[in-house]
Scaffold this motif. Structure first.
Motif, mmCIF file in Angstrom:
data_model
loop_
_atom_site.group_PDB
_atom_site.id
_atom_site.type_symbol
_atom_site.label_atom_id
_atom_site.label_comp_id
_atom_site.label_asym_id
_atom_site.label_seq_id
_atom_site.Cartn_x
_atom_site.Cartn_y
_atom_site.Cartn_z
ATOM 1 N N SER A 70 0.545 -1.567 -0.065
ATOM 2 C CA SER A 70 -0.032 0.129 -0.173
ATOM 3 C C SER A 70 0.524 1.139 0.251
ATOM 4 O O SER A 70 1.917 1.377 0.666
ATOM 5 C CB SER A 70 -0.601 -0.263 1.145
ATOM 6 N N SER A 73 -3.225 6.163 -1.692
ATOM 7 C CA SER A 73 -4.424 5.366 -2.282
ATOM 8 C C SER A 73 -3.963 4.481 -3.499
ATOM 9 O O SER A 73 -5.184 3.835 -3.443
ATOM 10 C CB SER A 73 -5.221 5.979 -2.819
ATOM 11 N N VAL A 75 -1.280 0.961 -4.745
ATOM 12 C CA VAL A 75 -1.048 0.073 -4.739
ATOM 13 C C VAL A 75 0.094 -0.301 -5.777
ATOM 14 O O VAL A 75 0.821 -0.568 -6.783
ATOM 15 C CB VAL A 75 -1.767 -1.640 -4.796
ATOM 16 N N SER A 174 -6.624 -0.204 -3.418
ATOM 17 C CA SER A 174 -6.323 -1.439 -2.446
ATOM 18 C C SER A 174 -5.949 -2.759 -2.448
ATOM 19 O O SER A 174 -6.442 -3.336 -3.622
ATOM 20 C CB SER A 174 -7.502 -0.770 -1.010
ATOM 21 N N LEU A 175 -5.039 -3.216 -1.094
ATOM 22 C CA LEU A 175 -5.007 -5.041 -1.397
ATOM 23 C C LEU A 175 -5.803 -5.301 -1.064
ATOM 24 O O LEU A 175 -6.435 -6.522 -1.557
ATOM 25 C CB LEU A 175 -4.213 -5.094 -0.092
#
Length: 246
Positions: A70, A73, A75, A174-175
Protein backbone atom coordinates in the motif's frame (compact mmCIF):
# COMPACT_ATOMS: atom_id res chain seq x y z
CA UNK A 1 -31.80 -4.85 67.15
CA UNK A 2 -28.07 -5.11 66.60
CA UNK A 3 -26.91 -6.39 63.29
CA UNK A 4 -23.95 -8.78 63.28
CA UNK A 5 -20.68 -7.33 62.12
CA UNK A 6 -19.36 -9.10 59.06
CA UNK A 7 -15.62 -8.91 58.48
CA UNK A 8 -14.41 -9.35 54.90
CA UNK A 9 -11.99 -12.21 54.63
CA UNK A 10 -9.22 -12.36 51.98
CA UNK A 11 -10.04 -14.67 49.14
CA UNK A 12 -7.31 -16.91 47.79
CA UNK A 13 -7.76 -17.96 44.21
CA UNK A 14 -7.61 -21.63 43.48
CA UNK A 15 -5.73 -22.77 40.41
CA UNK A 16 -9.00 -23.43 38.58
CA UNK A 17 -10.29 -19.94 39.44
CA UNK A 18 -7.06 -18.37 38.14
CA UNK A 19 -7.36 -20.30 34.90
CA UNK A 20 -10.96 -19.13 34.52
CA UNK A 21 -9.91 -15.51 34.99
CA UNK A 22 -7.09 -15.88 32.47
CA UNK A 23 -9.50 -17.32 29.92
CA UNK A 24 -11.88 -14.44 30.58
CA UNK A 25 -9.06 -11.95 30.03
CA UNK A 26 -8.09 -13.64 26.78
CA UNK A 27 -11.70 -13.61 25.65
CA UNK A 28 -11.98 -9.91 26.46
CA UNK A 29 -8.82 -9.22 24.47
CA UNK A 30 -10.22 -11.18 21.53
CA UNK A 31 -13.49 -9.24 21.67
CA UNK A 32 -11.56 -5.98 21.72
CA UNK A 33 -9.60 -7.17 18.72
CA UNK A 34 -12.61 -8.09 16.56
CA UNK A 35 -14.00 -4.60 15.86
CA UNK A 36 -10.53 -3.38 14.97
CA UNK A 37 -9.99 -6.36 12.67
CA UNK A 38 -13.10 -5.42 10.72
CA UNK A 39 -11.42 -2.15 9.82
CA UNK A 40 -8.00 -3.68 9.32
CA UNK A 41 -5.75 -2.08 6.72
CA UNK A 42 -3.12 -4.38 5.25
CA UNK A 43 0.11 -2.65 4.35
CA UNK A 44 1.72 -5.49 2.43
CA UNK A 45 0.86 -8.87 0.92
CA UNK A 46 3.19 -11.42 -0.66
CA UNK A 47 2.08 -14.07 -3.17
CA UNK A 48 4.11 -17.11 -4.14
CA UNK A 49 4.24 -18.12 -7.80
CA UNK A 50 4.70 -21.76 -6.93
CA UNK A 51 2.66 -23.79 -9.42
CA UNK A 52 3.83 -24.56 -12.94
CA UNK A 53 0.75 -25.05 -15.11
CA UNK A 54 2.42 -25.24 -18.53
CA UNK A 55 3.23 -28.30 -20.61
CA UNK A 56 5.80 -30.74 -19.32
CA UNK A 57 7.13 -31.31 -15.84
CA UNK A 58 9.10 -28.45 -14.31
CA UNK A 59 11.24 -28.58 -11.20
CA UNK A 60 9.73 -27.66 -7.84
CA UNK A 61 8.77 -24.06 -7.12
CA UNK A 62 8.50 -21.42 -5.97
CA UNK A 63 9.50 -19.72 -9.20
CA UNK A 64 8.94 -16.17 -8.00
CA UNK A 65 6.97 -13.84 -5.78
CA UNK A 66 4.52 -10.99 -6.24
CA UNK A 67 4.57 -8.30 -3.55
CA UNK A 68 1.78 -5.76 -3.10
CA UNK A 69 2.48 -2.72 -0.95
CA UNK A 70 0.00 0.00 0.00
CA UNK A 71 1.22 3.47 -0.92
CA UNK A 72 -1.38 6.02 0.11
CA UNK A 73 -4.42 5.39 -2.06
CA UNK A 74 -2.39 3.26 -4.50
CA UNK A 75 -0.77 -0.17 -4.56
CA UNK A 76 2.80 -0.83 -5.69
CA UNK A 77 3.25 -4.16 -7.48
CA UNK A 78 6.63 -5.90 -7.69
CA UNK A 79 7.35 -9.26 -9.33
CA UNK A 80 10.65 -11.02 -8.64
CA UNK A 81 11.52 -14.34 -10.23
CA UNK A 82 13.50 -16.86 -8.21
CA UNK A 83 16.84 -16.53 -10.02
CA UNK A 84 17.18 -18.75 -13.09
CA UNK A 85 13.76 -17.92 -14.56
CA UNK A 86 12.86 -15.16 -17.01
CA UNK A 87 9.74 -13.54 -18.44
CA UNK A 88 8.96 -14.64 -22.00
CA UNK A 89 6.32 -14.00 -24.66
CA UNK A 90 5.12 -17.42 -25.80
CA UNK A 91 1.59 -16.33 -26.67
CA UNK A 92 0.06 -18.62 -24.03
CA UNK A 93 0.16 -16.05 -21.25
CA UNK A 94 1.46 -12.69 -20.07
CA UNK A 95 4.22 -11.37 -17.81
CA UNK A 96 1.66 -10.80 -15.07
CA UNK A 97 -2.10 -11.26 -14.91
CA UNK A 98 -4.44 -10.36 -12.09
CA UNK A 99 -8.12 -10.14 -11.20
CA UNK A 100 -10.04 -7.15 -9.82
CA UNK A 101 -13.42 -5.51 -10.37
CA UNK A 102 -12.10 -1.96 -10.59
CA UNK A 103 -12.43 -0.06 -13.87
CA UNK A 104 -11.25 2.11 -15.42
CA UNK A 105 -7.77 1.25 -14.22
CA UNK A 106 -4.74 3.55 -14.20
CA UNK A 107 -1.18 2.20 -14.03
CA UNK A 108 2.02 4.24 -13.66
CA UNK A 109 5.71 3.51 -13.21
CA UNK A 110 5.67 0.42 -15.44
CA UNK A 111 9.08 -1.15 -16.07
CA UNK A 112 10.39 -0.05 -19.50
CA UNK A 113 9.81 -2.59 -22.27
CA UNK A 114 6.49 -3.76 -20.84
CA UNK A 115 2.98 -2.68 -21.78
CA UNK A 116 -0.53 -3.00 -20.36
CA UNK A 117 -2.74 -5.31 -22.42
CA UNK A 118 -5.72 -3.39 -23.80
CA UNK A 119 -4.43 -0.11 -22.38
CA UNK A 120 -3.48 3.25 -23.84
CA UNK A 121 -0.24 4.98 -22.87
CA UNK A 122 0.04 8.73 -22.34
CA UNK A 123 3.47 9.85 -21.13
CA UNK A 124 3.95 6.76 -18.99
CA UNK A 125 0.41 6.64 -17.61
CA UNK A 126 -1.52 3.59 -18.79
CA UNK A 127 -5.31 3.54 -18.78
CA UNK A 128 -7.59 0.54 -19.29
CA UNK A 129 -11.23 1.52 -19.79
CA UNK A 130 -12.85 -1.75 -18.73
CA UNK A 131 -11.64 -5.09 -17.42
CA UNK A 132 -10.91 -7.58 -20.21
CA UNK A 133 -12.43 -10.55 -18.34
CA UNK A 134 -11.22 -12.97 -21.04
CA UNK A 135 -7.40 -12.93 -20.90
CA UNK A 136 -6.63 -16.64 -21.07
CA UNK A 137 -3.46 -18.18 -19.65
CA UNK A 138 -3.83 -21.91 -20.29
CA UNK A 139 -3.96 -23.89 -17.05
CA UNK A 140 -4.07 -20.68 -14.98
CA UNK A 141 -7.53 -19.68 -16.24
CA UNK A 142 -8.96 -16.30 -17.24
CA UNK A 143 -8.08 -12.82 -15.96
CA UNK A 144 -9.19 -9.17 -15.99
CA UNK A 145 -5.87 -7.38 -16.48
CA UNK A 146 -2.39 -8.16 -17.75
CA UNK A 147 1.06 -6.71 -18.36
CA UNK A 148 3.17 -8.14 -21.20
CA UNK A 149 6.81 -7.91 -22.24
CA UNK A 150 5.83 -7.92 -25.93
CA UNK A 151 6.82 -4.23 -26.05
CA UNK A 152 10.51 -5.09 -26.20
CA UNK A 153 11.58 -6.36 -22.78
CA UNK A 154 11.79 -9.93 -24.10
CA UNK A 155 11.75 -11.69 -27.45
CA UNK A 156 9.15 -13.92 -29.05
CA UNK A 157 8.75 -17.46 -27.79
CA UNK A 158 11.56 -18.37 -25.43
CA UNK A 159 14.12 -16.00 -26.94
CA UNK A 160 15.77 -13.24 -24.91
CA UNK A 161 13.97 -13.79 -21.58
CA UNK A 162 13.76 -10.82 -19.25
CA UNK A 163 15.38 -11.80 -15.95
CA UNK A 164 14.97 -8.53 -14.04
CA UNK A 165 12.16 -7.47 -11.73
CA UNK A 166 8.84 -6.21 -13.04
CA UNK A 167 7.16 -3.36 -11.18
CA UNK A 168 4.37 -0.81 -11.53
CA UNK A 169 1.79 1.10 -9.48
CA UNK A 170 -1.98 0.67 -9.70
CA UNK A 171 -3.72 3.94 -8.86
CA UNK A 172 -6.72 4.35 -6.54
CA UNK A 173 -7.03 0.75 -5.37
CA UNK A 174 -6.39 -1.16 -2.15
CA UNK A 175 -4.86 -4.56 -1.42
CA UNK A 176 -8.33 -5.99 -0.93
CA UNK A 177 -9.24 -5.18 -4.54
CA UNK A 178 -6.90 -7.91 -5.83
CA UNK A 179 -8.97 -11.08 -6.10
CA UNK A 180 -8.55 -14.75 -6.98
CA UNK A 181 -9.71 -15.83 -10.44
CA UNK A 182 -12.00 -18.74 -11.23
CA UNK A 183 -9.13 -21.20 -10.81
CA UNK A 184 -8.32 -19.90 -7.34
CA UNK A 185 -5.08 -18.18 -8.42
CA UNK A 186 -4.26 -14.55 -7.61
CA UNK A 187 -1.51 -14.03 -10.20
CA UNK A 188 0.09 -15.80 -13.15
CA UNK A 189 3.21 -15.20 -15.27
CA UNK A 190 4.55 -16.57 -18.56
CA UNK A 191 8.17 -17.60 -18.00
CA UNK A 192 11.09 -19.78 -19.02
CA UNK A 193 12.05 -21.96 -16.07
CA UNK A 194 15.81 -21.93 -16.83
CA UNK A 195 17.61 -19.08 -18.54
CA UNK A 196 21.15 -19.83 -19.76
CA UNK A 197 23.36 -17.22 -21.47
CA UNK A 198 20.45 -14.95 -22.27
CA UNK A 199 18.17 -17.57 -23.78
CA UNK A 200 15.83 -20.29 -22.59
CA UNK A 201 18.23 -23.16 -21.85
CA UNK A 202 18.01 -26.74 -23.15
CA UNK A 203 16.45 -27.90 -19.90
CA UNK A 204 14.17 -24.90 -19.58
CA UNK A 205 10.41 -25.06 -20.08
CA UNK A 206 8.19 -22.20 -21.18
CA UNK A 207 4.72 -21.83 -19.74
CA UNK A 208 2.64 -20.24 -17.07
CA UNK A 209 3.27 -20.20 -13.34
CA UNK A 210 0.55 -19.23 -10.89
CA UNK A 211 -0.02 -18.90 -7.18
CA UNK A 212 -1.76 -17.36 -4.22
CA UNK A 213 -1.08 -15.47 -0.98
CA UNK A 214 1.71 -16.52 1.35
CA UNK A 215 1.92 -13.66 3.88
CA UNK A 216 0.06 -10.49 4.84
CA UNK A 217 1.18 -7.69 7.13
CA UNK A 218 -1.54 -5.73 9.00
CA UNK A 219 -1.34 -2.12 10.08
CA UNK A 220 0.77 -1.47 13.23
CA UNK A 221 -2.25 -0.30 15.27
CA UNK A 222 -3.98 -3.66 14.98
CA UNK A 223 -0.84 -5.54 15.99
CA UNK A 224 -0.36 -3.22 18.98
CA UNK A 225 -3.90 -3.85 20.24
CA UNK A 226 -3.53 -7.60 19.99
CA UNK A 227 -0.11 -7.47 21.64
CA UNK A 228 -1.49 -5.36 24.50
CA UNK A 229 -4.11 -8.02 25.19
CA UNK A 230 -1.47 -10.75 25.35
CA UNK A 231 0.73 -8.61 27.57
CA UNK A 232 -2.16 -8.02 29.98
CA UNK A 233 -2.75 -11.76 30.28
CA UNK A 234 0.95 -12.38 30.94
CA UNK A 235 1.05 -9.71 33.68
CA UNK A 236 -2.07 -11.18 35.31
CA UNK A 237 -0.51 -14.65 35.47
CA UNK A 238 2.76 -13.26 36.85
CA UNK A 239 0.96 -11.34 39.62
CA UNK A 240 -1.12 -14.35 40.66
CA UNK A 241 2.00 -16.50 40.88
CA UNK A 242 3.76 -13.87 43.01
CA UNK A 243 0.75 -13.58 45.34
CA UNK A 244 0.55 -17.33 45.82
CA UNK A 245 4.20 -17.49 46.88
CA UNK A 246 3.92 -14.71 49.49
Amino acid sequence: MKWPIVTAQPVSLTRSMAKALVLAAISASALAFVPQAQAIVLVSSTYSLNQYVGSGSAGPGPYGTVTLTSSGSNVDVSVSLAGIEGFVDTGTGYSLTWEMDNSPLTITGLTPGFSVVGGTNSSGTWTVGTANNDLHTGGAGYWDYAVTCADGACGQGGSSPYTGDLSFTVQNVSLGDFLANGMGFHFASDICTEVVDGTCGPNGLTGNIAGGPSTTVPEPGTLALFGAGLLGCALFIARRRAASRS
